[in-house]
Design a protein around this motif. Structure first.
Motif, PDB file in Angstrom:
ATOM      1  N   HIS A 165       0.666  -1.168  -0.231  1.00 41.29           N
ATOM      2  CA  HIS A 165      -0.106   0.022  -0.158  1.00 41.29           C
ATOM      3  C   HIS A 165       0.851   1.200  -0.090  1.00 41.29           C
ATOM      4  N   GLY A 166       0.259   2.035  -0.752  1.00 41.82           N
ATOM      5  CA  GLY A 166       1.455   3.568  -0.771  1.00 41.82           C
ATOM      6  C   GLY A 166       2.249   3.915  -1.952  1.00 41.82           C
ATOM      7  N   LYS A 167       2.791   2.251  -2.566  1.00 42.87           N
ATOM      8  CA  LYS A 167       3.792   2.444  -3.143  1.00 42.87           C
ATOM      9  C   LYS A 167       3.671   3.174  -5.006  1.00 42.87           C
ATOM     10  N   SER A 168       4.291   3.877  -5.443  1.00 43.61           N
ATOM     11  CA  SER A 168       3.657   4.178  -6.649  1.00 43.61           C
ATOM     12  C   SER A 168       4.814   3.169  -7.613  1.00 43.61           C
ATOM     13  N   GLY A 169       4.902   3.531  -8.705  1.00 44.66           N
ATOM     14  CA  GLY A 169       5.708   3.049 -10.363  1.00 44.66           C
ATOM     15  C   GLY A 169       5.423   3.581 -11.543  1.00 44.66           C
ATOM     16  N   TYR A 170       5.471   3.215 -12.272  1.00 42.46           N
ATOM     17  CA  TYR A 170       5.505   3.591 -14.037  1.00 42.46           C
ATOM     18  C   TYR A 170       5.356   2.415 -15.008  1.00 42.46           C
ATOM     19  N   ILE A 171       4.268   2.675 -15.529  1.00 43.40           N
ATOM     20  CA  ILE A 171       3.695   0.878 -16.388  1.00 43.40           C
ATOM     21  C   ILE A 171       4.147   0.962 -17.564  1.00 43.40           C
ATOM     22  N   VAL A 172       4.824   0.257 -18.812  1.00 40.81           N
ATOM     23  CA  VAL A 172       4.613   1.285 -19.916  1.00 40.81           C
ATOM     24  C   VAL A 172       3.727  -0.058 -20.599  1.00 40.81           C
ATOM     25  N   ILE A 173       2.539   0.402 -21.351  1.00 43.28           N
ATOM     26  CA  ILE A 173       1.615  -0.921 -21.661  1.00 43.28           C
ATOM     27  C   ILE A 173       2.708  -1.159 -23.237  1.00 43.28           C
ATOM     28  N   CYS A 174       2.810  -2.004 -23.530  1.00 46.77           N
ATOM     29  CA  CYS A 174       3.245  -2.583 -25.057  1.00 46.77           C
ATOM     30  C   CYS A 174       2.304  -3.206 -26.064  1.00 46.77           C
ATOM     31  N   LYS A 175       2.440  -3.085 -26.983  1.00 46.15           N
ATOM     32  CA  LYS A 175       1.558  -3.623 -28.391  1.00 46.15           C
ATOM     33  C   LYS A 175       2.607  -4.939 -28.441  1.00 46.15           C
ATOM     34  N   LEU A 176       1.787  -6.235 -29.044  1.00 52.03           N
ATOM     35  CA  LEU A 176       2.907  -7.849 -28.784  1.00 52.03           C
ATOM     36  C   LEU A 176       1.927  -8.425 -29.825  1.00 52.03           C
ATOM     37  N   ILE A 177       3.233  -9.202 -30.719  1.00 51.06           N
ATOM     38  CA  ILE A 177       2.517 -10.363 -31.573  1.00 51.06           C
ATOM     39  C   ILE A 177       3.058 -11.327 -30.984  1.00 51.06           C
ATOM     40  N   LYS A 178       2.696 -11.870 -30.490  1.00 47.60           N
ATOM     41  CA  LYS A 178       3.191 -13.440 -29.925  1.00 47.60           C
ATOM     42  C   LYS A 178       4.084 -14.611 -30.898  1.00 47.60           C
ATOM     43  N   GLY A 179       3.088 -14.465 -32.663  1.00 46.84           N
ATOM     44  CA  GLY A 179       3.716 -15.619 -33.017  1.00 46.84           C
ATOM     45  C   GLY A 179       3.933 -16.982 -33.271  1.00 46.84           C
ATOM     46  N   LYS A 180       4.692 -17.753 -33.030  1.00 49.22           N
ATOM     47  CA  LYS A 180       4.138 -19.102 -33.012  1.00 49.22           C
ATOM     48  C   LYS A 180       4.708 -19.306 -31.106  1.00 49.22           C
ATOM     49  N   VAL A 181       4.351 -19.782 -30.207  1.00 52.17           N
ATOM     50  CA  VAL A 181       4.696 -19.909 -29.106  1.00 52.17           C
ATOM     51  C   VAL A 181       4.917 -20.751 -28.552  1.00 52.17           C
ATOM     52  N   LYS A 182       5.714 -21.544 -27.677  1.00 55.28           N
ATOM     53  CA  LYS A 182       6.392 -22.799 -27.676  1.00 55.28           C
ATOM     54  C   LYS A 182       5.943 -22.798 -25.775  1.00 55.28           C
ATOM     55  N   VAL A 183       5.448 -23.482 -25.637  1.00 58.67           N
ATOM     56  CA  VAL A 183       5.306 -23.650 -23.792  1.00 58.67           C
ATOM     57  C   VAL A 183       6.770 -24.986 -23.812  1.00 58.67           C
ATOM     58  N   ILE A 184       7.103 -24.072 -22.664  1.00 57.88           N
ATOM     59  CA  ILE A 184       8.395 -25.271 -22.422  1.00 57.88           C
ATOM     60  C   ILE A 184       8.548 -24.912 -20.327  1.00 57.88           C
ATOM     61  N   ALA A 185       9.301 -25.730 -20.424  1.00 56.61           N
ATOM     62  CA  ALA A 185       9.246 -25.916 -18.673  1.00 56.61           C
ATOM     63  C   ALA A 185       9.839 -25.024 -18.197  1.00 56.61           C
ATOM     64  N   GLU A 186      10.261 -24.330 -17.324  1.00 55.25           N
ATOM     65  CA  GLU A 186      10.802 -23.880 -16.118  1.00 55.25           C
ATOM     66  C   GLU A 186      11.871 -23.551 -15.675  1.00 55.25           C
ATOM     67  N   ASN A 187      13.648 -23.288 -16.924  1.00 57.54           N
ATOM     68  CA  ASN A 187      14.475 -23.573 -15.929  1.00 57.54           C
ATOM     69  C   ASN A 187      15.289 -22.570 -15.275  1.00 57.54           C
ATOM     70  N   TYR A 188      15.713 -23.793 -14.098  1.00 52.92           N
ATOM     71  CA  TYR A 188      16.541 -22.517 -12.889  1.00 52.92           C
ATOM     72  C   TYR A 188      17.923 -22.826 -12.501  1.00 52.92           C
ATOM     73  N   THR A 189      18.395 -23.168 -13.790  1.00 51.45           N
ATOM     74  CA  THR A 189      20.095 -23.551 -14.061  1.00 51.45           C
ATOM     75  C   THR A 189      20.772 -22.231 -14.819  1.00 51.45           C
ATOM     76  N   THR A 190      21.786 -22.714 -14.778  1.00 52.32           N
ATOM     77  CA  THR A 190      22.860 -21.010 -15.298  1.00 52.32           C
ATOM     78  C   THR A 190      22.646 -21.181 -16.413  1.00 52.32           C
ATOM     79  N   SER A 191      22.824 -23.214 -17.373  1.00 55.54           N
ATOM     80  CA  SER A 191      22.480 -23.256 -18.512  1.00 55.54           C
ATOM     81  C   SER A 191      21.237 -22.860 -19.353  1.00 55.54           C
ATOM     82  N   TYR A 192      21.205 -22.061 -19.223  1.00 53.39           N
ATOM     83  CA  TYR A 192      20.182 -20.841 -20.121  1.00 53.39           C
ATOM     84  C   TYR A 192      19.818 -21.944 -21.317  1.00 53.39           C
ATOM     85  N   THR A 193      17.721 -21.393 -21.394  1.00 54.60           N
ATOM     86  CA  THR A 193      16.937 -22.084 -22.727  1.00 54.60           C
ATOM     87  C   THR A 193      17.417 -21.418 -23.519  1.00 54.60           C
ATOM     88  N   CYS A 194      17.545 -21.253 -24.577  1.00 52.42           N
ATOM     89  CA  CYS A 194      17.972 -20.837 -26.004  1.00 52.42           C
ATOM     90  C   CYS A 194      16.381 -20.942 -26.761  1.00 52.42           C
TER      91      CYS A 194
END
Length: 219
Positions: A137-166
């Motif tokens: 409560h009481g916090k303020s901030g700034y929002i940027v609304i963006c238009k997005l074209i997602k295109g082809k979307v791939k559903v993936i498992a979250e990766n919590y390692t340092t070997s990042y998903t490409c």
């Protein structure tokens, strides 16, 4: 929930037109977009918005259209080419302005669960789930609304390692396969509701994916 309080630009940098009679109409449009994109229905009474400013950048808009034309020629469906909205939150007004002027670029995210942040950008699906820590409560901030074209979307498992998903060949966006439990932590909800967006051409990833276009800035 907290209030997002009134804030005014001491100056208007390039890309930000002066206030006009359409300001109140733009604010109503922005609030409608935000409220229709809440994850939690109780957020309707939790936030106050003000000082909406249209981001007018012909380069971003032309590149968004060029991306859509290229993908249509590649056989993408109308659903894949549909424009939607996604959201960024900033504590700092200058950082929000910079994204509006220069676009959302790689190496801008502190999370990496859906893909290498050096090869793509992260942006939030929900307008009330914009930060890994709880809003107070009481916090303020700034929002940027963006238009997005997602295109082809791939559903993936979250990766919590340092070997990042490409970035995935033939796709434009990663989303989490986790729907999240009914009661999840703010950090989990934030990570699981991100779009990881990238643009690959000739084996190289773009520094600024064309399918993300800053649209409205508001406090």
């Amino acid at each position: 929930k907290g209030n997002i309080c009134t804030s005014f630009f001491p100056f208007l940098p390039p890309g930000f037109p002066a206030e006009s009679e359409e300001s109140s109409s733009l604010l109503r449009t922005a609030v409608s977009v935000l409220q229709s994109s809440y994850l939690d229905s109780t957020s309707q009474d939790g936030f106050q918005y003000s000082q909406a400013i249209l981001v007018e950048n012909d380069v971003f808009l032309s590149e968004l259209k060029a991306f859509a034309r290229a993908k249509e020629a590649a056989g993408y469906s109308q659903e894949e080419l549909e424009e939607t909205f996604a959201f960024l939150l900033f504590d700092n007004e200058e950082e929000a302005k910079e994204v509006c002027q220069t676009g959302l670029r790689v190496n801008s995210s502190s999370i990496s669960t859906l893909g290498d942040p050096a090869k793509g950008v992260y942006i939030s699906k929900y307008a009330d789930c914009l930060h890994p820590r709880p809003w107070y409560h009481g916090k303020s901030g700034y929002i940027v609304i963006c238009k997005l074209i997602k295109g082809k979307v791939k559903v993936i498992a979250e990766n919590y390692t340092t070997s990042y998903t490409c970035p995935s060949p033939g796709y434009d966006c990663h989303v989490s396969e986790s729907n999240g439990p009914a009661k999840t932590s703010p950090c989990q909800a934030f990570e699981q509701s991100q779009y990881y967006v990238y643009e690959v051409s000739g084996g190289c990833t773009a520094e600024r994916p064309r399918q993300v276009c800053p649209y409205i800035f508001l406090a």
